[in-house]
Design a protein around this motif. Structure first.
Motif, mmCIF file in Angstrom:
data_model
loop_
_atom_site.group_PDB
_atom_site.id
_atom_site.type_symbol
_atom_site.label_atom_id
_atom_site.label_comp_id
_atom_site.label_asym_id
_atom_site.label_seq_id
_atom_site.Cartn_x
_atom_site.Cartn_y
_atom_site.Cartn_z
ATOM 1 N N CYS A 3 0.846 -1.203 0.000
ATOM 2 C CA CYS A 3 0.000 0.000 0.000
ATOM 3 C C CYS A 3 0.878 1.248 0.000
ATOM 4 C CB CYS A 3 -0.896 0.024 1.236
ATOM 5 S SG CYS A 3 -2.174 -1.238 1.177
ATOM 6 N N HIS A 27 -2.384 -4.568 -7.565
ATOM 7 C CA HIS A 27 -2.610 -4.184 -6.174
ATOM 8 C C HIS A 27 -3.864 -3.307 -6.064
ATOM 9 C CE1 HIS A 27 -1.617 -3.203 -2.010
ATOM 10 N NE2 HIS A 27 -2.084 -1.997 -2.296
ATOM 11 N N CYS A 31 -6.698 -4.467 -3.628
ATOM 12 C CA CYS A 31 -6.705 -3.807 -2.318
ATOM 13 C C CYS A 31 -7.824 -2.776 -2.271
ATOM 14 C CB CYS A 31 -5.356 -3.142 -2.075
ATOM 15 S SG CYS A 31 -5.319 -2.147 -0.585
ATOM 16 N N CYS A 34 -6.656 0.914 -1.282
ATOM 17 C CA CYS A 34 -5.979 1.686 -2.320
ATOM 18 C C CYS A 34 -6.943 2.016 -3.451
ATOM 19 C CB CYS A 34 -4.793 0.893 -2.859
ATOM 20 S SG CYS A 34 -3.421 0.898 -1.694
HETATM 21 ZN ZN LIG Z 1 -3.238 -1.239 -0.870
#
Ligand SMILES: [Zn+2]
Length: 159
Positions: A3, A27, A31, A34
């Motif tokens: 992150c 990612h 995630c 994010c």
């Molecule tokens: Zn992240």
């Protein structure tokens, strides 16, 4: 990709300044934190874009600044060179003056014999005058040097 790594680039990605690398994209897709940060950054970017005046792009400002810096640097170098030339000219003037005076002294000394009697007063005056002229030339040289230095310092400060 963590992150923290992603967070640095989120604003740039939202502003379309950089393209996310495949790892970054993976990612961002996996995630939620994010992804939501990116979504917020994109919304903010769109809002800014909608209200942004047609300002000069950052690159333009940067290139202008770079150019100004370069010109300034060049100017400074030019001033330095000019100063050196002025100093050299002052030195040459002083040297030529001293040389001329030395020759003049020689001429006065050589002609002294022929002038005996009639020009005793004249050569006496010349003998008084020559050291005085020497002093004047030296003083003028000093003044010129001082003026040159003052001019140089002034130019430097005003730049
Ligand atoms: Zn992240």
């Amino acid at each position: 990709m963590t992150c923290k790594d992603t967070a640095e680039f989120i604003e740039a990605i939202a502003a379309d300044e950089i393209r996310p690398t495949p790892e970054m994209r993976a990612h961002l897709e996996s995630c939620p934190s994010c992804a939501s940060t990116l979504a917020t950054a994109r919304r903010l970017e769109m809002m800014l874009a909608a209200h942004r005046p047609p300002a000069a792009p950052d690159r333009f400002v940067a290139s202008v600044l770079q150019r100004v810096r370069r010109e300034r640097w060049r100017m400074e170098q030019k001033v330095d060179r000019l100063f050196n030339v002025a100093m050299l000219a002052a030195l040459v003037i002083v040297a030529v003056g001293v040389f001329a005076l030395m020759n003049l002294s020689g001429v006065v000394a050589a002609s002294e014999g022929a002038w005996t009697g009639l020009t005793t007063v004249g050569s006496q005056i010349a003998r008084w005058m020559v050291p005085a002229i020497d002093t004047y030339i030296a003083a003028a040289g000093l003044l010129l040097t001082a003026l040159g230095m003052w001019w140089w310092a002034e130019r430097r400060v005003s730049l």
